[in-house]
Design an enzyme around this catalytic site. Structure first.
Site, PDB file in Angstrom:
ATOM      1  N   THR A 162       0.898  -1.192   0.077  1.00  0.00           N
ATOM      2  CA  THR A 162      -0.066   0.004  -0.047  1.00  0.00           C
ATOM      3  C   THR A 162       0.945   1.324  -0.035  1.00  0.00           C
ATOM      4  O   THR A 162       0.627   2.224  -0.764  1.00  0.00           O
ATOM      5  CB  THR A 162      -0.901   0.099   1.338  1.00  0.00           C
ATOM      6  OG1 THR A 162      -1.773  -1.130   1.157  1.00  0.00           O
ATOM      7  CG2 THR A 162      -1.756   1.154   1.448  1.00  0.00           C
ATOM      8  N   HIS A 192       1.989   1.755  -3.259  1.00  0.00           N
ATOM      9  CA  HIS A 192       1.257   2.433  -4.391  1.00  0.00           C
ATOM     10  C   HIS A 192       1.225   3.989  -4.057  1.00  0.00           C
ATOM     11  O   HIS A 192       0.981   4.715  -5.034  1.00  0.00           O
ATOM     12  CB  HIS A 192      -0.264   1.846  -4.113  1.00  0.00           C
ATOM     13  CG  HIS A 192      -0.293   0.423  -4.315  1.00  0.00           C
ATOM     14  ND1 HIS A 192      -0.027  -0.024  -5.939  1.00  0.00           N
ATOM     15  CD2 HIS A 192      -0.573  -0.775  -3.740  1.00  0.00           C
ATOM     16  CE1 HIS A 192      -0.117  -1.328  -5.782  1.00  0.00           C
ATOM     17  NE2 HIS A 192      -0.391  -1.793  -4.581  1.00  0.00           N
TER      18      HIS A 192
END
Ligand code: NAD
Ligand code: ZN
Length: 342
Positions: free
Chosen positions: A40, A43
């Site tokens: 995450t 990202h």
């Protein structure tokens, strides 16, 4: 305090001075010791389509951490300054049907630490006391720092009973690696790990895989005879997000098997529903961790001999965050830890 901040739209993160977070009456303030880098965070750092849709800068990123409590809100009980804690990164509403029934992992109004509110890649992080997990005295702080993804691994690995079963794990990223050790610890007969990256296949063997497979070179059904498997896998854990991996898993399942799906695909996946129907498979999505049954299971499994430390491969001081993110992104790594006290 210093924190890793997504300051605006577009790629990159900035290490900058920001105010120490203020705490409400139900919150604790935590001095961060160590953090883990999650997909995450990559990202958000790389600013892909998901990040552009989801993240509202400025935001302190990061959600995998261990630290010590330094300040308590007026209403907080059961915690004291100096306690070693980690945070459950899903902050739930506390008021919906599922939260009220104690099924907080099913809350539809979850806000993610370091995603929807300021996170833990900082010298201090504030959290509601209901999101804080006490560690036992003497726990390895690197292991404590990754309780969040370790919890993903445990939540998935315990979704179906594995005692005596033949288990497939597709994807040996940090979570698949930890799930390999958990499935072993929980009594699986064989744990077969499918992973294209050679470095990670090697790590999977060290985590206790019976056999590792490069899915580009060997079909899953090809291992049945070698492992004395009769019909196929009893349990599969999809931990790659790759469409082919999920299709291959379904194809290699025995009748009545369970497929726990943790991996997050970036596209829709067409599946052979006939295989799901006629093999009477159960497919189950897994998100986050159960609050706090998964945390309890993580703790007691570590206390009864589970070792996830081989999954931790790289360590950096927080000022070397660019190198840390590069190591996590490169793929020839397990879990990458950043130290916030160096
Ligand atoms: P990761 O990206 O580090 O690991 C995925 C691995 O899958 C990589 O090593 C990759 O080489 C491998 N892979 C690619 N194609 C494959 C194929 N065809 N067959 C087998 N393996 C293949 O990710 P991670 O941090 O270990 O997380 C695992 C997955 O879980 C990711 O998809 C991540 O987005 C997701 N995730 C879900 C949750 C949740 O709550 N559901 C939480 C965290 C992460
Ligand atoms: Zn809720």
């Amino acid at each position: 305090m210093l924190a890793l901040v997504k300051t605006g739209t577009g790629p990159g993160l900035e290490l900058k001075n920001v105010p120490v977070p203020a705490i409400g009456i139900n919150d604790v303030l935590i001095r961060v010791h160590k953090t883990g880098i999650c997909g995450t965070d990559l990202h958000i750092e790389g600013w892909d389509q998901w990040a552009a849709r989801t993240i509202k800068p400025p935001l302190v990123v990061g959600h995998e951490f261990v630290g010590e409590i330094v300040e308590l809100g007026a209403n907080v009980a059961g915690f004291a300054p100096g306690d070693l804690v980690s945070g459950e990164g899903h902050v739930v509403c506390g008021r919906c049907r599922h939260c009220l029934a104690g099924r907080r992992h099913l809350c539809a109004h979850t806000i993610g630490l370091g995603v929807g509110r300021d996170g833990a890649f900082a010298e201090y992080v504030a959290m509601p006391m209901t999101n804080v997990w006490h560690h036992w005295h003497g726990i390895d702080e690197e292991v404590a720092a990754i309780f969040d993804p370790f919890g993903n691994a445990v939540h998935t690995a315990l979704a179906f009973p594995v005692l005596g079963e033949d288990v497939l794990i597709s994807g040996a990223g940090p979570i698949g690696l930890m799930a390999t050790a958990v499935a072993r610890h929980a009594g699986a007969r064989h744990v077969v790990v499918s992973e294209p990256n050679a470095y990670r296949r090697e790590l999977a063997s060290r985590m206790g895989a019976s056999l590792v497979v490069d899915p580009r070179e060997r079909a899953l059904s090809d291992v049945f005879a070698e492992l004395d498997m009769v019909e196929g896998f009893d349990v599969a854990m999809e931990m790659s997000g790759n469409p082919t991996a999920l299709r291959n898993a379904i194809e290699a399942m025995a009748h009545g098997g369970g497929v726990a799906i943790l991996g997050i695909p970036t596209q829709e996946i067409a599946l052979d529903v006939n295989a799901i129907v006629f093999k009477m498979l159960t497919l189950r999505g897994i998100y986050g961790r159960e609050m706090y049954e998964t945390w309890y299971k993580m703790t007691v499994m570590l206390q009864s001999g589970l070792d996830i430390t081989p999954a931790i491969t790289h360590r950096f001081g927080f000022r070397q965050f660019e190198a840390a993110f590069a190591a996590a992104r490169a793929g020839d790594s397990g879990k990458v830890i950043m130290d916030w006290q160096s």
